[in-house]
Design a protein around this motif. Structure first.
Motif, PDB file in Angstrom:
ATOM      1  N   ASP A  41      81.147  36.309  -6.546  1.00  0.00           N
ATOM      2  CA  ASP A  41      81.669  34.958  -6.322  1.00  0.00           C
ATOM      3  C   ASP A  41      81.301  34.042  -7.488  1.00  0.00           C
ATOM      4  O   ASP A  41      82.124  33.281  -7.975  1.00  0.00           O
ATOM      5  CB  ASP A  41      81.136  34.408  -5.005  1.00  0.00           C
ATOM      6  CG  ASP A  41      81.888  33.182  -4.532  1.00  0.00           C
ATOM      7  OD1 ASP A  41      83.016  32.940  -5.003  1.00  0.00           O
ATOM      8  OD2 ASP A  41      81.351  32.463  -3.683  1.00  0.00           O
ATOM      9  N   ARG A  62      85.042  34.315   2.273  1.00  0.00           N
ATOM     10  CA  ARG A  62      83.693  33.748   2.101  1.00  0.00           C
ATOM     11  C   ARG A  62      83.777  32.276   1.708  1.00  0.00           C
ATOM     12  O   ARG A  62      83.065  31.434   2.250  1.00  0.00           O
ATOM     13  CB  ARG A  62      82.986  34.574   1.023  1.00  0.00           C
ATOM     14  CG  ARG A  62      81.641  34.109   0.601  1.00  0.00           C
ATOM     15  CD  ARG A  62      81.118  35.099  -0.474  1.00  0.00           C
ATOM     16  NE  ARG A  62      80.147  34.607  -1.372  1.00  0.00           N
ATOM     17  CZ  ARG A  62      78.862  34.388  -1.132  1.00  0.00           C
ATOM     18  NH1 ARG A  62      78.418  34.594  -0.056  1.00  0.00           N
ATOM     19  NH2 ARG A  62      78.017  33.969  -1.974  1.00  0.00           N
ATOM     20  N   ARG A  63      84.659  31.964   0.791  1.00  0.00           N
ATOM     21  CA  ARG A  63      84.808  30.575   0.350  1.00  0.00           C
ATOM     22  C   ARG A  63      85.360  29.690   1.463  1.00  0.00           C
ATOM     23  O   ARG A  63      84.922  28.555   1.623  1.00  0.00           O
ATOM     24  CB  ARG A  63      85.707  30.509  -0.872  1.00  0.00           C
ATOM     25  CG  ARG A  63      85.003  31.023  -2.103  1.00  0.00           C
ATOM     26  CD  ARG A  63      85.856  30.908  -3.304  1.00  0.00           C
ATOM     27  NE  ARG A  63      85.053  31.279  -4.467  1.00  0.00           N
ATOM     28  CZ  ARG A  63      85.446  31.116  -5.691  1.00  0.00           C
ATOM     29  NH1 ARG A  63      86.624  30.586  -5.938  1.00  0.00           N
ATOM     30  NH2 ARG A  63      84.675  31.471  -6.683  1.00  0.00           N
ATOM     31  N   GLY A  67      84.588  34.396  -9.696  1.00  0.00           N
ATOM     32  CA  GLY A  67      85.206  33.244  -9.033  1.00  0.00           C
ATOM     33  C   GLY A  67      86.536  33.565  -8.401  1.00  0.00           C
ATOM     34  O   GLY A  67      86.645  34.414  -7.546  1.00  0.00           O
ATOM     35  N   ASP A  68      87.569  32.900  -8.901  1.00  0.00           N
ATOM     36  CA  ASP A  68      88.908  33.070  -8.331  1.00  0.00           C
ATOM     37  C   ASP A  68      89.641  34.274  -8.911  1.00  0.00           C
ATOM     38  O   ASP A  68      90.798  34.500  -8.619  1.00  0.00           O
ATOM     39  CB  ASP A  68      89.737  31.801  -8.528  1.00  0.00           C
ATOM     40  CG  ASP A  68      89.986  31.495 -10.002  1.00  0.00           C
ATOM     41  OD1 ASP A  68      89.534  32.259 -10.876  1.00  0.00           O
ATOM     42  OD2 ASP A  68      90.641  30.471 -10.270  1.00  0.00           O
ATOM     43  N   GLN A  93      83.490  26.478   3.072  1.00  0.00           N
ATOM     44  CA  GLN A  93      84.136  25.166   3.159  1.00  0.00           C
ATOM     45  C   GLN A  93      84.166  24.671   4.602  1.00  0.00           C
ATOM     46  O   GLN A  93      83.894  23.502   4.862  1.00  0.00           O
ATOM     47  CB  GLN A  93      85.559  25.234   2.600  1.00  0.00           C
ATOM     48  CG  GLN A  93      85.614  25.314   1.093  1.00  0.00           C
ATOM     49  CD  GLN A  93      85.055  24.063   0.441  1.00  0.00           C
ATOM     50  OE1 GLN A  93      83.866  24.008   0.136  1.00  0.00           O
ATOM     51  NE2 GLN A  93      85.875  23.080   0.252  1.00  0.00           N
TER      52      GLN A  93
END
Length: 136
Positions: A46, A114-115, A50-51, A119
């Motif tokens: 992550d 996960r993100r 990242g993305d 959030q």
């Protein structure tokens, strides 16, 4: 193979280490089995990839967890540890690259989940704080 077919059937067969090896995409059940084992790796991925737009740190992230990577490679290829241990560096790197190509969606979905959970957790804490008696 067309892009659509690769999305539907991401498994890939390559000649590596003297064998024809099929690297298969992890199934839902594989994800359940791997979940606890890959938790630390997912946190590093992550932060590192990242993305998914910058994969420059991918190998570094994977290689921080050699036992986990080995387990995933063996699970994905259905090969034995002796075969994996006997691969030369170039074949090992090719295997890891192909493994990632086949299973990137597996990891990307988990990173996205996960993100979203993180959030949602932040929003829940903010709402709870706003609705608490101390904040009114």
């Amino acid at each position: 193979m067309t892009d659509e077919a690769e999305i539907l059937y991401p498994d890939k067969t390559i000649q590596i280490g003297g064998r024809e090896v099929t690297i298969r995409e992890f199934s839902f059940r594989d994800g359940l089995d791997l979940g606890p084992m890959i938790a630390g790796l997912m946190a590093v991925l992550d932060k590192t990839v990242g993305d998914g737009s910058d994969l420059s740190g991918l190998f570094d992230a994977l290689y921080q967890y050699p036992d986990v990577l080995e387990h995933m490679l063996l699970k994905s290829t259905c090969q034995d540890k002796t075969w994996l241990d006997g691969l030369c560096s170039a074949d090992g790197d090719m295997l890891v690259m192909t493994f990632w190509g086949v299973n990137a969606g597996f990891f990307t979905r988990r990173l996205a989940t996960r993100r979203m959970a993180m959030q949602a957790g932040k929003k829940g804490v903010e709402m709870a704080h706003r609705n608490s008696p101390a904040s009114t």
